[in-house]
Design an enzyme around this catalytic site. Structure first.
Site, PDB file in Angstrom:
ATOM      1  N   GLU A 277       0.840  -1.216   0.000  1.00 18.19           N
ATOM      2  CA  GLU A 277       0.000   0.000   0.000  1.00 18.19           C
ATOM      3  C   GLU A 277       0.870   1.258   0.000  1.00 18.19           C
ATOM      4  O   GLU A 277       0.536   2.262  -0.633  1.00 18.19           O
ATOM      5  CB  GLU A 277      -0.957   0.013   1.204  1.00 18.19           C
ATOM      6  CG  GLU A 277      -2.016  -1.068   1.161  1.00 18.19           C
ATOM      7  CD  GLU A 277      -2.803  -1.101  -0.151  1.00 18.19           C
ATOM      8  OE1 GLU A 277      -3.233  -0.036  -0.622  1.00 18.19           O
ATOM      9  OE2 GLU A 277      -2.964  -2.208  -0.705  1.00 18.19           O
ATOM     10  N   TRP A 280       1.581   1.774  -3.438  1.00 17.07           N
ATOM     11  CA  TRP A 280       0.508   2.479  -4.163  1.00 17.07           C
ATOM     12  C   TRP A 280       0.657   3.992  -3.985  1.00 17.07           C
ATOM     13  O   TRP A 280       0.428   4.769  -4.906  1.00 17.07           O
ATOM     14  CB  TRP A 280      -0.876   2.039  -3.646  1.00 17.07           C
ATOM     15  CG  TRP A 280      -1.456   0.915  -4.455  1.00 17.07           C
ATOM     16  CD1 TRP A 280      -1.479  -0.402  -4.116  1.00 17.07           C
ATOM     17  CD2 TRP A 280      -2.077   1.020  -5.753  1.00 17.07           C
ATOM     18  NE1 TRP A 280      -2.088  -1.127  -5.121  1.00 17.07           N
ATOM     19  CE2 TRP A 280      -2.466  -0.276  -6.137  1.00 17.07           C
ATOM     20  CE3 TRP A 280      -2.338   2.076  -6.627  1.00 17.07           C
ATOM     21  CZ2 TRP A 280      -3.102  -0.544  -7.341  1.00 17.07           C
ATOM     22  CZ3 TRP A 280      -2.980   1.816  -7.838  1.00 17.07           C
ATOM     23  CH2 TRP A 280      -3.350   0.511  -8.180  1.00 17.07           C
ATOM     24  N   TRP A 308     -22.419  13.983 -18.009  1.00 15.07           N
ATOM     25  CA  TRP A 308     -22.725  13.841 -16.581  1.00 15.07           C
ATOM     26  C   TRP A 308     -24.066  14.503 -16.257  1.00 15.07           C
ATOM     27  O   TRP A 308     -24.451  15.481 -16.896  1.00 15.07           O
ATOM     28  CB  TRP A 308     -21.636  14.509 -15.739  1.00 15.07           C
ATOM     29  CG  TRP A 308     -20.253  13.980 -15.971  1.00 15.07           C
ATOM     30  CD1 TRP A 308     -19.231  14.617 -16.606  1.00 15.07           C
ATOM     31  CD2 TRP A 308     -19.724  12.715 -15.547  1.00 15.07           C
ATOM     32  NE1 TRP A 308     -18.102  13.834 -16.625  1.00 15.07           N
ATOM     33  CE2 TRP A 308     -18.369  12.658 -15.975  1.00 15.07           C
ATOM     34  CE3 TRP A 308     -20.247  11.620 -14.858  1.00 15.07           C
ATOM     35  CZ2 TRP A 308     -17.554  11.553 -15.729  1.00 15.07           C
ATOM     36  CZ3 TRP A 308     -19.433  10.523 -14.617  1.00 15.07           C
ATOM     37  CH2 TRP A 308     -18.110  10.499 -15.053  1.00 15.07           C
ATOM     38  N   ASN A 343     -10.802   2.937   3.379  1.00 19.93           N
ATOM     39  CA  ASN A 343     -10.557   2.794   1.942  1.00 19.93           C
ATOM     40  C   ASN A 343     -11.678   2.055   1.213  1.00 19.93           C
ATOM     41  O   ASN A 343     -12.105   2.463   0.139  1.00 19.93           O
ATOM     42  CB  ASN A 343      -9.220   2.082   1.711  1.00 19.93           C
ATOM     43  CG  ASN A 343      -8.902   1.948   0.233  1.00 19.93           C
ATOM     44  OD1 ASN A 343      -8.875   2.939  -0.482  1.00 19.93           O
ATOM     45  ND2 ASN A 343      -8.686   0.724  -0.229  1.00 19.93           N
ATOM     46  N   TRP A 384      -9.942   8.612  -7.405  1.00 25.41           N
ATOM     47  CA  TRP A 384     -11.183   8.933  -8.141  1.00 25.41           C
ATOM     48  C   TRP A 384     -11.102   8.460  -9.585  1.00 25.41           C
ATOM     49  O   TRP A 384     -12.087   7.985 -10.154  1.00 25.41           O
ATOM     50  CB  TRP A 384     -11.484  10.430  -8.054  1.00 25.41           C
ATOM     51  CG  TRP A 384     -12.123  10.758  -6.739  1.00 25.41           C
ATOM     52  CD1 TRP A 384     -11.488  11.128  -5.586  1.00 25.41           C
ATOM     53  CD2 TRP A 384     -13.521  10.695  -6.422  1.00 25.41           C
ATOM     54  NE1 TRP A 384     -12.405  11.296  -4.574  1.00 25.41           N
ATOM     55  CE2 TRP A 384     -13.651  11.051  -5.061  1.00 25.41           C
ATOM     56  CE3 TRP A 384     -14.667  10.385  -7.149  1.00 25.41           C
ATOM     57  CZ2 TRP A 384     -14.895  11.099  -4.415  1.00 25.41           C
ATOM     58  CZ3 TRP A 384     -15.913  10.430  -6.517  1.00 25.41           C
ATOM     59  CH2 TRP A 384     -15.998  10.783  -5.168  1.00 25.41           C
TER      60      TRP A 384
END
Ligand code: FAD
Length: 471
Positions: A277, A280, A308, A343, A384
């Site tokens: 992690e 990451w 959208w 998370n 995101w």
């Protein structure tokens, strides 16, 4: 000769090689400049410091100042344009060098470039040090010399490099310059909320500063590291390290964490999963360094064509945790109260906003940047983009998390949602993630789902169809 040390997102003395080197070479002026550009009201500006981040920064600066005072120095705090302030100070103090820990965001990189150019022209030196990541972006590349865009080969390549364990001991004493500029008091920076002060829950949950980071690390190693592989997926328990805000502000270095994990005997069973992690985190920062538009543009261009909905009422309900889906609402309440969200729940909540409500991922990212204490332009925009499917190493766009199943999988007994949504406290476990199905006489005081999952899923697949060719 005097050295100016410019603190940025490295608010620590331990394992801060640039600071230690400055302190060992003579008097040092420890400086923090609150960048006017970060205090903008423009929520869409990725450089902006959000409300929760400002709260954290205030306390972290106070903690750093305290640590410096214990060593005979103090933190000089200023507000303005860092380039102007640093270059003026070099001239007025006749400093020989400026030290800093290098950064990876476009504004950090640009500041370093300008400082380097201007100081060199004046016969002064800018020294940039590592320490904010495990591996520097230049040291990890594909065989053809390009940056990695996919995590697994990136991490494999990292593991062929030298072990990143690193520890530069903090200096015992820090020699202060003959005279220091006054600077401003931390209290006058306007970082704390007032009218209303919404920080009570955040203050109860966190201890900003190096000491708080150490406590988190030790607690994690003692209590959760062994079971991290499984525990990290259970939002109702303290199964993860919760070091993210401390890492965001550089109150502890990832190399210190790496070393602490590696030196534990026996090795915690969850060590590899945990260090991955941290990998990451490096990966997200490398991506931001190589692709500086990541916070504002999809890494896969066709995603720009998505139509959208961006419905203001839906967005408001999501922000307030009133979507009718318990796992999403509990997460948004946890975020609002504590400035942090687990998370797994970040993924479910973000996916719901983007896919079920067809909201542009940048709107969600901006809300997270405003409310997270660990708000980080690299990790947040990568997160995101991953959820949306438009990142380089992302979930496929057609994966639409079912919020009910996500709840049942990761919060099987409902402990997490009961905690953050007390109104669901007495709901039978079989209905806890779909309270609308509870018998009429046992219906909790809780809103019905704002969208039906099946309908929303199909709508998302239809609208996301325009990017088919990109996946
Ligand atoms: P642990 O599980 O203990 O992990 C240790 C450290 O590794 C973390 O502190 C963090 O620095 C890093 N890390 C863990 N997971 C990730 C990940 N997926 N990506 C990058 N680094 C990771 N993290 C942030 O630090 N700031 C953000 O603004 C942020 N926004 C996110 C937005 C979305 C939509 C998603 C899905 C994830 C986001 N993350 C962000 C990543 C992740 O959720 C948090 O880092 C993690 O929950 C922090 O908790 P922890 O410290 O207990 O993590």
């Amino acid at each position: 000769m005097l050295t100016i040390f410019l603190f940025r997102d490295d608010l620590r003395l331990e394992d801060n090689p640039g600071f230690t080197k400055a302190a060992r070479s003579g008097p040092v002026l420890p400086l923090y400049v609150l960048d006017d550009a970060a205090m903008t009201d423009d929520l869409d500006d990725p450089h902006r410091l959000g409300g929760a981040a400002r709260w954290w920064l205030h306390h972290s600066l106070a903690s750093l100042d305290g640590a410096l005072r214990e060593r005979g120095s103090r933190l000089t705090v200023m507000r303005g344009d860092p380039f102007v302030i640093v270059t003026d100070l070099v001239r007025s103090t006749n400093a020989a060098a400026v030290h800093l820990s290098r950064g990876y965001s476009p504004w950090d990189v640009e500041l370093e470039r300008r400082l380097n150019e201007t100081l060199a022209a004046d016969g002064k030196i800018l020294r940039r040090f590592g320490g904010r990541l495990l591996f520097e972006p230049e040291s990890v590349s594909t065989k053809s010399g390009d940056p990695f865009k996919v995590f697994t080969p990136f991490w494999r390549a990292c593991q062929t490099l030298d072990d990143p364990s690193g520890h530069t001991a903090p200096p015992d004493d820090v020699a202060a310059p003959d005279s220091s500029p006054d600077g401003v008091a931390i209290d006058t920076l306007g970082l704390l909320p007032h009218d209303p002060d919404w920080s009570t829950g955040i203050a109860a949950a966190w201890q900003p500063g190096e000491a708080g980071a150490r406590i988190r690390l030790e607690n994690f190693l003692d209590d959760a590291a062994d079971d991290y592989g499984k525990g990290r997926d259970v939002p109702s328990i303290a199964g993860t390290s919760r070091l993210s805000p401390h890492l965001r502000w550089g109150e502890i270095s990832p190399r210190t964490i790496w070393q602490a994990v590696r030196q534990r005997t026996p090795q915690p069973r969850g060590a590899e999963a945990y260090l991955r992690e941290l990998g990451w985190r490096d990966f997200c920062h490398h991506l931001l360094f190589h692709f500086p538009t990541m916070p504002v543009s999809p890494m896969r261009e066709p995603f720009d064509a998505i139509d959208w909905c961006n419905d203001a009422q839906d967005i408001r309900r999501w922000q307030r945790g009133r979507t009718g889906y318990p796992i999403v609402d509990a997460g948004m309440r946890e975020l609002w109260r504590t400035g942090w969200m687990h998370n797994r729940v970040r993924m479910a909540a973000a996916s719901f906003l983007v896919k079920h409500l067809l909201t542009d991922w940048r709107i969600g990212a901006a809300w997270f940047m405003d409310t997270l204490v660990d708000a980080d332009p690299a990790n947040n925009s990568a997160g995101w983009q991953w959820v949306t499917g438009c990142g380089t190493d992302a979930a496929p766009y057609f994966r639409v998390f079912n919020p009910t199943l996500q709840g049942e999988k990761f919060d099987a007994d409902g402990a997490y949602v009961r905690h953050w949504l007390p109104t669901l406290g007495d709901v039978e476990t079989k209905y806890i993630h779909k309270p609308w199905e509870a018998p009429a006489d046992a219906q909790p005081d809780y809103p019905p789902p704002i969208v039906d999952h099946k309908t929303a899923r199909q709508r998302a697949l239809d609208r996301f169809g325009v990017v088919k060719s990109a996946s």
